[in-house]
Design a protein around this motif. Structure first.
Motif, short mmCIF file in Angstrom:
data_model
loop_
_atom_site.label_atom_id
_atom_site.label_comp_id
_atom_site.label_asym_id
_atom_site.label_seq_id
_atom_site.Cartn_x
_atom_site.Cartn_y
_atom_site.Cartn_z
N HIS A 89 0.81 -1.21 0.00
CA HIS A 89 0.00 0.00 0.00
C HIS A 89 0.85 1.27 0.00
O HIS A 89 0.38 2.32 0.40
CB HIS A 89 -0.98 0.01 1.17
N GLY A 90 2.09 1.15 -0.45
CA GLY A 90 3.00 2.30 -0.48
C GLY A 90 2.78 3.20 -1.68
O GLY A 90 3.32 4.29 -1.74
N GLY A 91 2.02 2.75 -2.64
CA GLY A 91 1.75 3.54 -3.83
C GLY A 91 2.34 2.92 -5.07
O GLY A 91 2.78 1.76 -5.06
N MET A 92 2.38 3.70 -6.13
CA MET A 92 3.00 3.24 -7.37
C MET A 92 3.58 4.44 -8.09
O MET A 92 3.23 5.58 -7.79
CB MET A 92 1.99 2.51 -8.26
N MET A 93 4.47 4.18 -9.02
CA MET A 93 5.08 5.27 -9.77
C MET A 93 5.51 4.81 -11.15
O MET A 93 5.69 3.62 -11.38
CB MET A 93 6.25 5.88 -8.99
N TYR A 94 5.64 5.77 -12.05
CA TYR A 94 6.11 5.50 -13.41
C TYR A 94 6.72 6.77 -13.97
O TYR A 94 6.55 7.86 -13.41
CB TYR A 94 4.97 4.98 -14.29
N GLN A 95 7.47 6.61 -15.05
CA GLN A 95 8.03 7.79 -15.72
C GLN A 95 7.82 7.68 -17.22
O GLN A 95 7.70 6.58 -17.75
CB GLN A 95 9.51 7.97 -15.39
N CYS A 96 7.75 8.84 -17.87
CA CYS A 96 7.56 8.86 -19.32
C CYS A 96 8.26 10.09 -19.90
O CYS A 96 8.54 11.05 -19.19
CB CYS A 96 6.07 8.87 -19.67
N ASP A 97 8.52 10.03 -21.21
CA ASP A 97 9.12 11.16 -21.90
C ASP A 97 8.11 12.30 -21.99
O ASP A 97 6.90 12.06 -22.11
CB ASP A 97 9.52 10.78 -23.33
N LEU A 98 8.60 13.52 -21.93
CA LEU A 98 7.76 14.69 -22.17
C LEU A 98 7.98 15.14 -23.60
O LEU A 98 9.11 15.17 -24.09
CB LEU A 98 8.13 15.83 -21.22
N MET A 99 6.93 15.51 -24.27
CA MET A 99 7.08 16.02 -25.63
C MET A 99 7.64 17.44 -25.61
O MET A 99 8.43 17.81 -26.46
CB MET A 99 5.73 16.00 -26.37
N LEU A 100 7.21 18.23 -24.65
CA LEU A 100 7.69 19.61 -24.52
C LEU A 100 7.91 19.92 -23.04
O LEU A 100 7.14 19.49 -22.20
CB LEU A 100 6.68 20.61 -25.08
N ALA A 101 8.94 20.67 -22.76
CA ALA A 101 9.17 21.15 -21.40
C ALA A 101 9.86 22.50 -21.52
O ALA A 101 10.82 22.65 -22.26
CB ALA A 101 10.03 20.17 -20.62
N THR A 102 9.35 23.48 -20.80
CA THR A 102 9.90 24.82 -20.85
C THR A 102 10.32 25.24 -19.45
O THR A 102 9.55 25.08 -18.50
CB THR A 102 8.85 25.82 -21.38
#
Length: 113
Positions: A89-102
């Motif tokens: 029950h600690g949670g979950m996480m993931y990562q993904c590429d961003l198309m744009l970041a400023t």
């Protein structure tokens, strides 16, 4: 075809009360200032609340962190251990590429008298 930016978005679904501690740790230990916390409610299939009745929900926090690609795996691992994602029950996480970041920087404010 649009190329992904040089940043990744790390998203964490956490129990309530964990997000701000992680943001502070990211700031103090990793120099990360690009984070946001939102509130949510949820109910998992295998949670203590699931067996108490229909409609009971627990509050969650959604933590989003924008990180430069070379640091993404290191920061992902740091959050994983700091937030205790590895426990039940600690949670979950993931990562993904961003198309744009400023990059957005607030201007310095003069000190008030």
């Amino acid at each position: 075809m649009i190329k992904p930016s040089a940043h990744k978005l790390i998203t964490c679904l956490l129990p309530k009360g964990v997000g701000m501690r992680i943001v502070k740790a990211l700031k103090e230990e990793k120099g990360i200032y690009k984070a946001n916390i939102n509130s949510a409610r949820g109910l998992g299939k295998i949670t203590p609340l699931a067996y108490r009745g229909v409609g009971e929900q627990s509050e969650k926090e959604i933590l989003n962190v924008v990180v430069e690609n070379p640091r993404a795996d290191d920061i992902f691992e740091f959050i994983y251990h700091e937030a205790d994602i590895n426990r039940p029950h600690g949670g979950m996480m993931y990562q993904c590429d961003l198309m744009l970041a400023t990059v957005f920087v607030l201007p310095e404010l003069p000190e008030e008298d």
